[in-house]
Write an enzyme that holds these catalytic residues in place. Structure first.
Site, PDB file in Angstrom:
ATOM      1  N   SER A   1       0.838  -1.202   0.000  1.00 24.14           N
ATOM      2  CA  SER A   1       0.000   0.000   0.000  1.00 24.14           C
ATOM      3  C   SER A   1       0.878   1.259   0.000  1.00 24.14           C
ATOM      4  CB  SER A   1      -0.957  -0.057   1.187  1.00 24.14           C
ATOM      5  OG  SER A   1      -1.985   0.890   1.069  1.00 24.14           O
TER       6      SER A   1
ATOM      7  N   ASP B   1      -9.680  -3.416  -6.213  1.00 25.79           N
ATOM      8  CA  ASP B   1      -9.161  -2.796  -4.991  1.00 25.79           C
ATOM      9  C   ASP B   1     -10.040  -1.605  -4.605  1.00 25.79           C
ATOM     10  OD1 ASP B   1      -7.666  -1.344  -3.064  1.00 25.79           O
ATOM     11  OD2 ASP B   1      -5.792  -2.118  -3.865  1.00 25.79           O
TER      12      ASP B   1
ATOM     13  N   HIS C   1      -7.720  -5.035  -1.434  1.00 23.75           N
ATOM     14  CA  HIS C   1      -6.555  -4.246  -1.028  1.00 23.75           C
ATOM     15  C   HIS C   1      -5.692  -5.067  -0.086  1.00 23.75           C
ATOM     16  CE1 HIS C   1      -4.269  -0.571  -0.589  1.00 23.75           C
ATOM     17  NE2 HIS C   1      -4.280  -0.720   0.728  1.00 23.75           N
TER      18      HIS C   1
END
Length: 337
Positions: free
Chosen positions: A137, A266, A294
């Site tokens: 991320s 996502d 995600h």
């Protein structure tokens, strides 16, 4: 031939993929902490799995927004690294290791300097050890920017970027609608609390760009980044921050083998994070999966005992030591899986 990612029927939803890993309990690997003093008077902490030996490979794990060694993906990666007899270390962003950092500034999506400092220290103390990294991320965006920076030579042999918000403005907008607002609300509350703690610290209060009352009104990433992140870290405004920090533009400059993994579903992203062929260096292998959420990528098992795709894919990629991308990538650098 590499097995492609396919979710089980019960984990096809992007929100199940994203949330279930947070709820699933992962054993806590035994780690020991090393503190690094930074040139500006602040510090960052490294959590080590085992004792590194000069000459042996080291995997550096970079967590996401408000993550740390306790994050589910970091724990799983440490466990699998141990099985693979690979030294691993979690690089914490400032203020994320359980103790507030000393300065008014914090960390952000484009902050490659602290990560570069960690790598330089590792190379100094373990000069013969090949270095690898995986970033998740926000940490993935940092890693992508580091790999493609033209200002420095990457010290990494290989890198893996997972679920990175490579176009920050688009991702911030995405989190303002639909179910994704729940993720934004959860993370914003944590960021607000950290800033409130600094406002309440006498030696830092005067350096903070906002007051307590103003802080409470910053309920989106766009507002928070405009009023807090940008001024604290030397950007003109939120648009300047997003433009300079987004990793997408750096992919074309990468000179070391790098794997980038995204999921089309996502809930933190939009199609704006998906690079076209011209935006990819020949050294980048790009995996775009239909599913995965995600930092999810649950590929099997059952809800009470899920099985994940990421760890074995990451280890598969970094253990191709000495190979070049052309030896294992398909004819096109972009893979739409």
């Amino acid at each position: 031939m590499k097995k492609l990612f396919t979710p089980p029927w019960w984990a096809a939803s992007p929100h199940i993929q994203t949330i279930l890993p947070l709820l699933f309990k992962v054993a806590r690997p035994t780690t020991f902490r090393q503190r690094q003093e930074l040139p500006d008077g602040d510090f960052i902490d490294l959590d080590w799995l085992g004792q590194a030996q000069n000459g042996e490979p080291i995997l550096v794990i970079i967590h996401g927004l408000e993550g740390n060694t306790e994050s589910h993906y970091a724990r799983r990666m440490l466990i699998e690294a141990k099985k693979a007899k690979l030294s691993a270390v979690v690089h914490h962003h400032r203020g994320c290791s359980g103790e507030p950092n000393r300065l008014a500034r914090s960390y952000h999506s484009g902050d490659v300097n602290d990560f570069a400092f960690t790598l330089a220290q590792l190379k100094h103390y373990y000069p013969d050890s090949p270095l690898y990294a995986v970033g998740y991320s926000l940490g993935g965006n940092v890693l992508a920017k580091y790999q493609g920076s033209t200002e420095r030579h990457s010290l990494l042999e290989r890198a893996v970027v997972v679920s990175a918000p490579l176009k920050l403005a688009a991702c911030a907008k995405r989190l303002e609608s639909g179910f994704s607002t729940h993720y934004q609300r959860f993370l914003i509350k944590r960021l607000q609390q950290k800033m409130l703690d600094k406002i309440n610290t006498p030696e830092l209060a005067e350096q903070m760009p906002i007051s307590k009352s103003q802080l409470k009104k910053l309920d989106t990433f766009y507002l928070f980044d405009d009023k807090v992140t940008a001024p604290l870290h030397g950007f003109t405004d939120v648009n300047d921050y997003y433009q300079q920090s987004s990793g997408l533009a750096y992919l074309q400059h990468i000179t070391k083998p790098t794997l980038v993994i995204h999921a089309k579903d996502d809930p933190f992203m939009t199609d704006d994070v998906i690079p076209n062929q011209e935006q990819l260096s020949p050294m980048v292998e790009y995996e775009l999966h239909d599913f995965g959420g995600h930092v999810g990528f649950i590929e099997g098992g059952w809800p009470w005992k899920p099985r994940f795709y990421l760890e074995h894919r990451i280890l598969e990629f970094i253990q191709l030591a000495g190979a070049t991308v052309s030896e294992y990538a398909p004819p096109s650098s972009q893979r739409d899986l």
